[in-house]
Design an enzyme around this catalytic site. Structure first.
Site, PDB file in Angstrom:
ATOM      1  N   PRO A 358       8.092 -16.847   9.104  1.00 21.41           N
ATOM      2  CA  PRO A 358       7.289 -15.981   9.984  1.00 21.41           C
ATOM      3  C   PRO A 358       6.156 -15.301   9.225  1.00 21.41           C
ATOM      4  CG  PRO A 358       9.410 -14.978   9.494  1.00 21.41           C
ATOM      5  CD  PRO A 358       9.479 -16.362   8.952  1.00 21.41           C
ATOM      6  N   PRO A 359       5.177 -14.764   9.928  1.00 23.84           N
ATOM      7  CA  PRO A 359       4.045 -14.105   9.254  1.00 23.84           C
ATOM      8  C   PRO A 359       4.489 -12.871   8.475  1.00 23.84           C
ATOM      9  CG  PRO A 359       3.530 -14.581  11.557  1.00 23.84           C
ATOM     10  CD  PRO A 359       4.984 -14.828  11.386  1.00 23.84           C
ATOM     11  N   GLY A 360       3.802 -12.609   7.372  1.00 22.07           N
ATOM     12  CA  GLY A 360       4.004 -11.385   6.618  1.00 22.07           C
ATOM     13  C   GLY A 360       5.167 -11.380   5.665  1.00 22.07           C
ATOM     14  N   VAL A 361       5.832 -12.533   5.430  1.00 23.76           N
ATOM     15  CA  VAL A 361       6.982 -12.545   4.530  1.00 23.76           C
ATOM     16  C   VAL A 361       6.594 -12.893   3.096  1.00 23.76           C
ATOM     17  CG1 VAL A 361       8.640 -13.034   6.349  1.00 23.76           C
ATOM     18  CG2 VAL A 361       7.514 -14.927   5.172  1.00 23.76           C
ATOM     19  N   LYS A 363       4.379 -15.653   2.018  1.00 23.68           N
ATOM     20  CA  LYS A 363       4.207 -17.073   1.684  1.00 23.68           C
ATOM     21  C   LYS A 363       2.960 -17.285   0.820  1.00 23.68           C
ATOM     22  CE  LYS A 363       4.088 -18.391   5.981  1.00 23.68           C
ATOM     23  NZ  LYS A 363       4.256 -17.056   6.605  1.00 23.68           N
ATOM     24  N   THR A 364       1.840 -16.700   1.239  1.00 23.70           N
ATOM     25  CA  THR A 364       0.600 -16.887   0.485  1.00 23.70           C
ATOM     26  C   THR A 364       0.671 -16.205  -0.871  1.00 23.70           C
ATOM     27  OG1 THR A 364      -0.656 -17.001   2.549  1.00 23.70           O
ATOM     28  CG2 THR A 364      -1.892 -16.554   0.546  1.00 23.70           C
ATOM     29  N   SER A 680      18.579 -23.035  23.483  1.00 20.35           N
ATOM     30  CA  SER A 680      19.636 -22.209  22.901  1.00 20.35           C
ATOM     31  C   SER A 680      19.977 -20.983  23.745  1.00 20.35           C
ATOM     32  CB  SER A 680      19.228 -21.761  21.496  1.00 20.35           C
ATOM     33  OG  SER A 680      18.047 -20.991  21.535  1.00 20.35           O
ATOM     34  N   LYS A 723      17.787 -15.406  13.910  1.00 23.81           N
ATOM     35  CA  LYS A 723      18.403 -14.791  15.095  1.00 23.81           C
ATOM     36  C   LYS A 723      19.365 -13.678  14.697  1.00 23.81           C
ATOM     37  CE  LYS A 723      17.928 -18.926  17.963  1.00 23.81           C
ATOM     38  NZ  LYS A 723      18.606 -19.996  18.701  1.00 23.81           N
TER      39      LYS A 723
END
Length: 802
Positions: A358-361, A363-364, A680, A723
């Site tokens: 997800p965004p903001g974790v 990665k970059t 799901s 989840k």
């Protein structure tokens, strides 16, 4: 003396070994003698009858030759003159008399003495065949002289005047032949006929070689003349352009100098030289000048052969990654494995890593950490919204304003051939009429073929095999299968609140304090206040919003420091409310009281895990099923399957068949503007339906996820870690998961497992028992049928939504 020269007579005389030369009969020449044995042989000959046997050495490098080192046939010569030279050397003038065959060396010291069998030099018979041979030799000699241009006219006329067969071959060989082997071959022919035939063969061969040599010389001369002409004309053009005040000539020469010093490949050099020649011939002011110069400058600006030295110290890499990033232990360990293999393998033909999460974790930023750890240049290319293939491969030079693609531009920016190249948001690429950029990426990210990558603008092979390509993505579902096959997916999970707290205290706060020009620790936020910021003002998978919120707090504290004229500020709960306003998010998202028809479901989206409430209500109507909340096709199918299961087991609940014909059922998933899809939510939908139909409330501290079948089996789902993270953030105490997903709990953070009770289920009846406050009659009394065995189904939908 004439008596001893008869044929077959054997005489003993001094022997002088010659190096790199030989003497023919009827030949007069002088040479220098310096070896002791040779000088002693001359002295011995001068004391006797002034005759000496001259024979060539087989190997000119031998200083002390013996009989085996000498040729078999030589020349008996008469010494005409001896002249002493400075340095213990002697210059001697000799005249060749006749051939001689070396039989036996009788003495070695002080000079070599040998028995020599003399060969008669009688005139050959004037037969027709002999005359023809003489004429042929003359013709071949003339042709050779014409072809080679090495024989003077005087020598040619003097040779052509000789018509004696026994002398002609010797004279031509002595004056024309340059190879020692050819001259020795003529000398060893004891009969005039054999000598002439051998001479004709040699002359014919030398004439053909001379013709070829002349052609080669003519071609070289033409090339030299062309180069000289081009140089002369170029200098003239340069002088004229200099007089006119035009600097183009100087620029072209500067580019030529740069090209000579740049280690480009052969094809690039050829194209650059061709373009420079074209550029040098253009008239000043021609629009094409800028196009050609720009193309050549692009070639020269690329980092041909430039490499940075990798620092593959694993301890240092671990230290750098730990300093810049908290948590992400599995990700860091995979990076260390990657660097370890690179250190052992010494090349880059390995997997292309793709960090998905997800965004903001982070990665970059973790890719930046890899570049820092390895000591390479870092290049980032965002692929979000890229639709045009030319963004990757560049535009062809036929288009106005054409430029290279962003791959070549990034390599030029890095200045080396082995940077760390990040393709950010690779899942955000799309395609239209301008091409498919994802297909263009196939060659770039394939280690087997990117060693000769061709940009449309450059049209040159450029080696990308040394580049460390790394990609990031929020969701791998939108990545084309062919491209996904080239990537090794590394999941970057969401952060727990405890991890966010440590990241904020260790990294984010100090970073924002420094970014706002404040002294270290001038803004202090204790642990309780920071938890309030995390839980009350942010709700995300990563820490990007958290960082912005901390930056806002720091700005407010900066204003307070200037207003109050203090050096530091301690942020309390009271000040936090003043800085940020009322709390935006509360843990009251869970219903305090158990509700009928309201069930907590878990979803996995591109921004991490989310908890969604599914609401179901029953009303008078005509048996319609209404679905709202912007549900996708797959989720609508799950709702229909859930309703079918409930209707199939309604008899046990005392619900008449006409009930479904006389009532409408409405299922709604709040936040209707947000699209939702995926299989799901099946167990969530069944639970909501059973609760609404039986009027039995659902426990609100329970959340669930799982796909269902018409027979009531619960199938495995994907995104379990995210989840459970959502349930953790929402404060849920119990989560129902498919039994086949138990193996995925290994990747879940220990803090989550300690706070949440995980209940594995494999049948819908187990879900209903755990979720409802009491069991429906169809379960409590009829006990239904025995649950089917665990379904070993496919996990093809492992990364779909809720």
């Amino acid at each position: 003396m004439q008596e001893t020269l008869r044929r077959g007579v054997q005489v003993n005389m001094p022997v002088l070994a010659l190096r790199g030369m030989m003497v023919f009969p009827h030949m007069v020449l002088h040479f220098d003698v310096g070896r002791p044995k040779s000088v002693a042989a001359l002295e011995k000959a001068m004391m006797e009858d002034q005759r000496i046997f001259l024979v060539a050495q087989q190997d000119a490098d031998v200083d002390d030759p013996h009989q085996n080192d000498l040729c078999r046939v030589g020349t008996v010569a008469q010494i005409k003159q001896v002249l002493n030279l400075p340095g213990d050397s002697i210059r001697v003038l000799v005249e060749g008399l006749q051939r001689g065959v070396l039989n036996t060396v009788t003495e070695e010291d002080p000079c070599m003495m040998a028995d020599i069998r003399l060969v008669s030099e009688e005139n050959a018979r004037e037969s027709a065949e002999m005359k023809a041979l003489v004429r042929t030799a003359h013709e071949f000699f003339e042709e050779y002289c014409t072809a080679s241009m090495r024989v003077s006219q005087e020598t040619m006329r003097s040779v052509l005047d000789v018509d004696k067969p026994d002398q002609l071959a010797d004279i031509i060989a002595a004056n024309v032949l340059t190879r020692l082997e050819d001259r020795q071959a003529i000398l060893e022919k004891l009969k005039a006929k054999e000598r002439l035939e051998a001479l004709c063969t040699i002359l014919l061969r030398e004439t053909e070689l001379a013709d070829v040599e002349k052609q080669v010389q003519a071609r070289i001369k033409r090339q030299i003349e062309k180069n000289q002409k081009d140089y002369y004309l170029r200098e003239q053009i340069k002088a004229i352009q200099t007089e006119l005040g035009d600097k183009e000539a100087t620029d072209v020469e500067d580019l030529r100098d740069r090209l000579a010093k740049t280690p480009v490949n052969d094809e690039a050099r050829e194209k650059a030289e061709k373009e420079l020649d074209r550029l040098s011939r253009m008239a000043p002011g021609t629009p094409e000048i800028g196009v050609s110069r720009t193309y050549v400058e692009w070639i020269l600006d690329l980092p041909w052969g430039k490499m940075t030295t990798d620092n593959l110290d694993l301890k240092r890499a671990r230290r750098v990654l730990e300093e810049d990033h908290y948590g992400l232990e599995q990700v860091k360990e995979r990076i260390i494995e990657y660097l370890a293999v690179l250190r052992m393998k010494k090349d880059m033909k390995g997997p292309i890593l793709c960090f998905a999460g997800p965004p903001g974790v982070g990665k970059t930023s973790i890719v930046r950490g890899i570049a820092k750890a390895v000591g390479r240049e870092f290049v980032q290319m965002s692929l979000g919204g890229v639709r045009d293939e030319a963004e990757i491969r560049g535009h062809r030079r036929t288009y106005v304003g054409a430029i290279p693609g962003r791959i070549i531009s990034g390599i030029k920016q890095a200045g080396t051939m082995n940077p760390v190249f990040l393709f950010d948001e690779i899942d955000k690429m799309s395609s239209d009429f301008r091409g498919d950029p994802a297909s263009a990426m196939l060659e770039v990210l394939d280690a087997e073929q990117n060693d000769a990558f061709r940009d449309h603008y450059m049209e040159l092979p450029f080696d990308l095999s040394h580049v460390m390509f790394i990609t990031t993505a929020n969701s791998i579902e939108s990545i084309p299968p062919a491209l996904l096959d080239r990537l090794e997916i590394i999941e970057v999970p969401s952060y727990t609140d405890e991890e966010k707290l440590k990241i904020a205290r260790k990294h984010l706060l100090s970073k924002q304090i420094a970014a706002h020009g404040l002294q270290p620790k001038s803004v202090r936020i204790n642990e309780k206040v920071m938890k309030t910021i995390i839980e009350g003002y942010t709700r995300e998978a990563g820490v990007r919003t958290l960082e912005r919120t901390i930056a806002r707090v720091v700005r407010k504290a900066t204003v307070e420091m200037l207003d109050e004229k203090v050096d530091s500020v301690t942020v309390t709960h009271e000040k936090l409310g003043k800085y940020l306003g009322a709390v935006r998010f509360t843990r009251e998202a869970l219903e305090k009281d158990n509700r009928v028809g309201v069930v907590n479901g878990l979803a996995y989206t591109t921004v991490g895990g989310e908890m969604l409430q599914v609401e179901c209500t029953v009303m008078q109507g005509g048996g319609a099923l209404q679905l709202t909340g912007k549900l996708g096709d797959v989720m609508q199918e799950s709702a229909k399957a859930a309703l079918s299961w409930v209707r199939a087991h309604a008899d046990g609940w005392g619900i008449p068949a006409e009930f479904f014909k006389q009532h409408d059922i409405h299922i709604h998933v709040p936040e209707g503007a947000v699209p939702k899809d995926g299989p799901s939510a099946g167990v969530t939908l069944i639970t909501a339906l059973v609760s609404a139909l039986t009027s039995i409330a659902v426990r609100q501290n329970v959340a669930m996820t799982g796909e269902i079948t018409l027979r009531g089996r619960v199938l495995p789902i994907g995104g379990l870690k995210e989840k459970l993270m959502a349930a953790y953030r929402a404060g849920v105490s119990t989560v129902l998961i498919p039994r086949e997903n138990l193996k995925d709990l290994e990747d879940v953070d220990e803090a989550i497992l300690k706070r949440i009770e995980i209940k594995p289920v494999e049948d819908v009846t187990e879900v209903i028992r755990a979720a409802l406050v009491c069991e429906p009659p169809v379960i409590a009394e009829a006990q239904m049928e025995t649950p089917l065995p665990l379904h070993q189904g496919s996990q093809a939908n492992a990364y779909r939504g809720s």
